[in-house]
Design a protein around this motif. Sequence first.
Motif, PDB file in Angstrom:
ATOM      1  N   ALA A  56      35.718  -2.361  30.798  1.00 39.06           N
ATOM      2  CA  ALA A  56      34.260  -2.259  30.919  1.00 39.06           C
ATOM      3  C   ALA A  56      33.707  -1.247  29.920  1.00 39.06           C
ATOM      4  O   ALA A  56      32.655  -1.467  29.307  1.00 39.06           O
ATOM      5  N   ILE A  57      34.408  -0.140  29.736  1.00 38.80           N
ATOM      6  CA  ILE A  57      33.970   0.884  28.782  1.00 38.80           C
ATOM      7  C   ILE A  57      34.170   0.408  27.345  1.00 38.80           C
ATOM      8  O   ILE A  57      33.310   0.600  26.477  1.00 38.80           O
ATOM      9  N   GLU A  58      35.324  -0.250  27.098  1.00 39.33           N
ATOM     10  CA  GLU A  58      35.618  -0.731  25.742  1.00 39.33           C
ATOM     11  C   GLU A  58      34.610  -1.780  25.279  1.00 39.33           C
ATOM     12  O   GLU A  58      34.269  -1.851  24.100  1.00 39.33           O
ATOM     13  N   MET A  59      34.110  -2.589  26.199  1.00 38.81           N
ATOM     14  CA  MET A  59      33.141  -3.620  25.831  1.00 38.81           C
ATOM     15  C   MET A  59      31.814  -3.021  25.361  1.00 38.81           C
ATOM     16  O   MET A  59      31.047  -3.659  24.650  1.00 38.81           O
ATOM     17  N   ALA A  62      30.272   0.284  21.305  1.00 40.88           N
ATOM     18  CA  ALA A  62      29.288   0.397  20.224  1.00 40.88           C
ATOM     19  C   ALA A  62      28.146   1.331  20.604  1.00 40.88           C
ATOM     20  O   ALA A  62      27.426   1.835  19.729  1.00 40.88           O
ATOM     21  N   LYS A  63      27.972   1.583  21.884  1.00 38.86           N
ATOM     22  CA  LYS A  63      26.888   2.466  22.336  1.00 38.86           C
ATOM     23  C   LYS A  63      27.276   3.941  22.309  1.00 38.86           C
ATOM     24  O   LYS A  63      26.489   4.786  22.743  1.00 38.86           O
ATOM     25  N   GLY A  64      28.483   4.220  21.845  1.00 37.45           N
ATOM     26  CA  GLY A  64      28.918   5.605  21.729  1.00 37.45           C
ATOM     27  C   GLY A  64      29.095   6.274  23.076  1.00 37.45           C
ATOM     28  O   GLY A  64      29.735   5.734  23.980  1.00 37.45           O
ATOM     29  N   LEU A  69      28.101   4.315  30.732  1.00 41.34           N
ATOM     30  CA  LEU A  69      27.043   4.105  31.714  1.00 41.34           C
ATOM     31  C   LEU A  69      27.216   2.831  32.541  1.00 41.34           C
ATOM     32  O   LEU A  69      27.129   2.880  33.784  1.00 41.34           O
ATOM     33  N   PRO A  70      27.462   1.639  31.929  1.00 43.70           N
ATOM     34  CA  PRO A  70      27.655   0.434  32.749  1.00 43.70           C
ATOM     35  C   PRO A  70      28.827   0.565  33.720  1.00 43.70           C
ATOM     36  O   PRO A  70      28.736   0.093  34.867  1.00 43.70           O
ATOM     37  N   ALA A  71      29.911   1.202  33.262  1.00 43.16           N
ATOM     38  CA  ALA A  71      31.076   1.370  34.135  1.00 43.16           C
ATOM     39  C   ALA A  71      30.736   2.276  35.316  1.00 43.16           C
ATOM     40  O   ALA A  71      31.111   1.996  36.464  1.00 43.16           O
TER      41      ALA A  71
END
Length: 258
Positions: A56-59, A62-64, A69-71
């Motif tokens: 989830a973080i790797e996807m 690109a947001k640095g 945050l999504p995770a």
Amino acid sequence: MALAIGLLIPLLGTMLGAAFVFLMKDQMSSRLQKSLLGFASGVMVAASVWSLLIPAIEMEEAKGAWSVLPAAAGFLLGMGFLLLIDELTPHLHIGTNQPEGPRSHLSRTAMLALAVTIHNLPEGMAVGVVFAGAENGAAGLSLASALAVSIGIAIQNVPEGAIISMPMRAAGNSKWRSFAIGSLSGAVEPIGGLAVVLLAALMTPILPYMLAFAAGAMFYVVVEELIPEASEGEHSNLSTIGFAIGFVLMMVLDVVMG
């Protein structure tokens, strides 16, 4: 074909465990039950971290710094969702006589089945969301890693199926009835997984959130149910050993197959 196999593997694990009722005459010993609860906890925690949270973080890398945050949001939503289900559903955990959730006139067997359904729902979601991500070419997810999650869940479902069917037998149910109830407790997993896969096209933009959501739901089950049950009374050290073995096994499976 791989999808169908992947969704059914966890159910087969539950059925294999439920079949222990034909092989064991007496109720499962406390030592064995605590070891198996710890093992299941270790598998679920490792699957949540390596197969769900990290992808989830790797996807979103690109947001640095905001990639987490999504995770984080999905994880908290998953925990909250299971907490809500836990509060709204009358259920009874194995080894206790005090029902949880709202009052109802359901039988003990029905409330035990509901407790297991709550437990298995996030596992089915986890398998489904990983397969959905792999089929949509999500970063860090492949069919091999999705199968690793499915196999890992199936392995921890073997002791889980036994933990369900053996008390049913000890409560006076026939061996076949105990086996059927233990097996059906895992039926929600392929159903939940398939539902997630069918919604994959709509989920693609929020896939990181869904991966973390499944992780949060699985963590809720571990922290709220499995670890407390495994730590009560004597032989809690066996559950710690079981946790370590389950965690390492799932971690190796994910790395080797992913």
